[in-house]
Scaffold this active site. Structure first.
Site, short mmCIF file in Angstrom:
data_model
loop_
_atom_site.label_atom_id
_atom_site.label_comp_id
_atom_site.label_asym_id
_atom_site.label_seq_id
_atom_site.Cartn_x
_atom_site.Cartn_y
_atom_site.Cartn_z
N SER A 111 0.82 -1.21 0.00
CA SER A 111 0.00 0.00 0.00
C SER A 111 0.86 1.27 0.00
O SER A 111 1.98 1.28 0.51
CB SER A 111 -0.91 0.00 1.24
OG SER A 111 -1.51 1.25 1.45
N HIS A 282 -13.99 -1.59 -1.26
CA HIS A 282 -12.98 -1.29 -0.24
C HIS A 282 -13.21 -2.13 1.01
O HIS A 282 -13.01 -1.68 2.14
CB HIS A 282 -12.99 0.20 0.09
CG HIS A 282 -11.63 0.76 0.40
ND1 HIS A 282 -10.91 1.47 -0.53
CD2 HIS A 282 -10.86 0.74 1.51
CE1 HIS A 282 -9.76 1.86 0.00
NE2 HIS A 282 -9.71 1.41 1.24
#
Length: 385
Positions: A111, A282
């Site tokens: 990420s 998400h």
């Protein structure tokens, strides 16, 4: 009667271990969703709407669960999803994830707000990983991050488009994680003190705790208040498809657009020149009460499945779920919570073992459904409950 817990096997087993090991606010950060967590629950429950069809007396002596996703040879149609601050859930968590993924023959994604940098991961594994990026207000910083990713050998970029603003994650407020008052500090101190093993292993021995890929931007030690402030200051709510077209021009590797929940957006993503889309809400952490990802997968596959690769994430907990997603047209799935729970609860070995169980579940399901290859998994091998 309770379950025997001699050895963890499945995703729920590792979730229980993670809950016992992590300070509550960190466990809730991974475990929780937005608002009333309706969509997060639907991500899981909607998989149960589909049943597999058993086919017997077929020659299934040559089961092959391998595939190619974005040019990467994979032992099964699974990749490890980007998870922010995974390095706070286990010591150098992104490195643990990358090593386990490498051993298991699947891609790993780091990420933008991961703890470990691309360089650290490459040093630990000898190979690069996928990189996930958000659009930041500072476009020159975006270019630098992409240059940096390319320089480390990264060839696949996952660009997340469903975080124009951060979702309302009530657990994070409730447990004091993202508030800065005295009561919150005391609450977090108590939660940390209740997990001495984590405190020593991750809190002390796992340092440094910085956003590894943003070290040239900020060297502030990471906590969830810092993450909230970073999102507020840098994430850009004005992004449109024109910005994705600009991104496509400057990024020469594979590009996956993550956060697609409609045929309309899938078509727009494909029109920018993206190589693939990830059907995703998400993990139920952004807009609550939207559809589950598996519920929208067939619509997206019909719209763009003949143009780009279609992946999905959200609610995948085992190899049977992977089989269902592939049968509905997905090229593969991304898993987030399962890999972090396994790494937090049982380290690199636990995650490697869990990925091994995923692959075995996929292969056993294929055999009992009468197929040898993933491309034989079609929607007609599913029925709705």
């Amino acid at each position: 009667m309770g379950k025997y817990n001699v050895s963890p096997v499945t995703t729920p087993d590792y979730r229980r271990l993670a809950e016992k090991r992590l300070p509550r606010f960190l466990f809730d950060y991974i475990d929780g969703g937005a608002n009333e967590e309706v969509t997060m629950a639907a991500n899981r429950s909607d998989f149960m709407r589909y049943q597999l069809k058993q086919k017997v007396m077929r020659d299934v002596g040559n089961i092959d669960s391998s595939t190619v996703i974005c040019g990467a040879q994979c032992s099964m149609p699974v990749a490890l999803a980007p998870v922010g601050m995974a390095g706070l859930m286990s010591r150098r968590g992104e490195v643990i994830g990358a090593r386990a993924a490498q051993k298991s023959g699947v891609p790993f994604t780091v990420s933008t707000v991961g703890i470990c940098s691309l360089e650290e991961i490459r040093s630990a594994t000898g190979e690069t990983c996928w990189f996930q990026l958000y659009m930041l207000r500072n476009r020159s910083l975006v270019e630098k991050l992409l240059e940096h990713a390319a320089a480390t050998g990264c060839t696949t970029l996952i660009f997340t488009v469903d975080l124009a603003v951060a979702g309302m994650r009530h657990r994070d407020w409730r447990n004091g994680m993202i508030t800065a008052g005295l009561r919150s500090r005391i609450a977090k101190f108590r939660q940390l003190a209740s997990r001495p093993a984590w405190l020593l292993d991750v809190g002390i021995r796992g340092k440094p705790h910085h956003f590894g890929n943003l070290a040239h931007v900020t060297d502030t030690p990471v906590d969830l208040v810092a993450l909230k402030a970073f999102i507020a200051s840098q994430f850009d709510p004005t992004v449109t498809w024109k910005d994705i077209a600009w991104l496509r021009e400057i990024w020469k590797g594979k590009l996956l657009i993550k956060g697609i929940l409609s045929a309309e957006d899938a078509v727009a993503a494909a029109a920018t020149g993206a190589d693939g889309v990830v059907v995703s809400n998400h993990g139920g952490r952004q807009l609550d009460c939207v559809s589950s990802a598996i519920g929208k997968l067939p619509e997206v596959v019909r719209a763009v499945g003949n143009q780009v690769e279609v992946l999905m994430d959200g609610g995948v907990r085992n190899g049977i779920d992977v089989v269902k997603a592939v049968a509905l047209g997905a090229k593969g799935v991304l898993i987030g919570r399962p890999w972090v729970w396994a790494a937090a609860g049982a380290g690199e070995k636990g995650l490697t073992d869990l990925l091994g169980v995923f692959q075995q579940e996929i292969q056993v399901a294929m055999a009992l459904m009468g197929v040898n290859r993933l491309d034989e998994l079609k929607a007609d091998l599913l029925e709705t409950a």
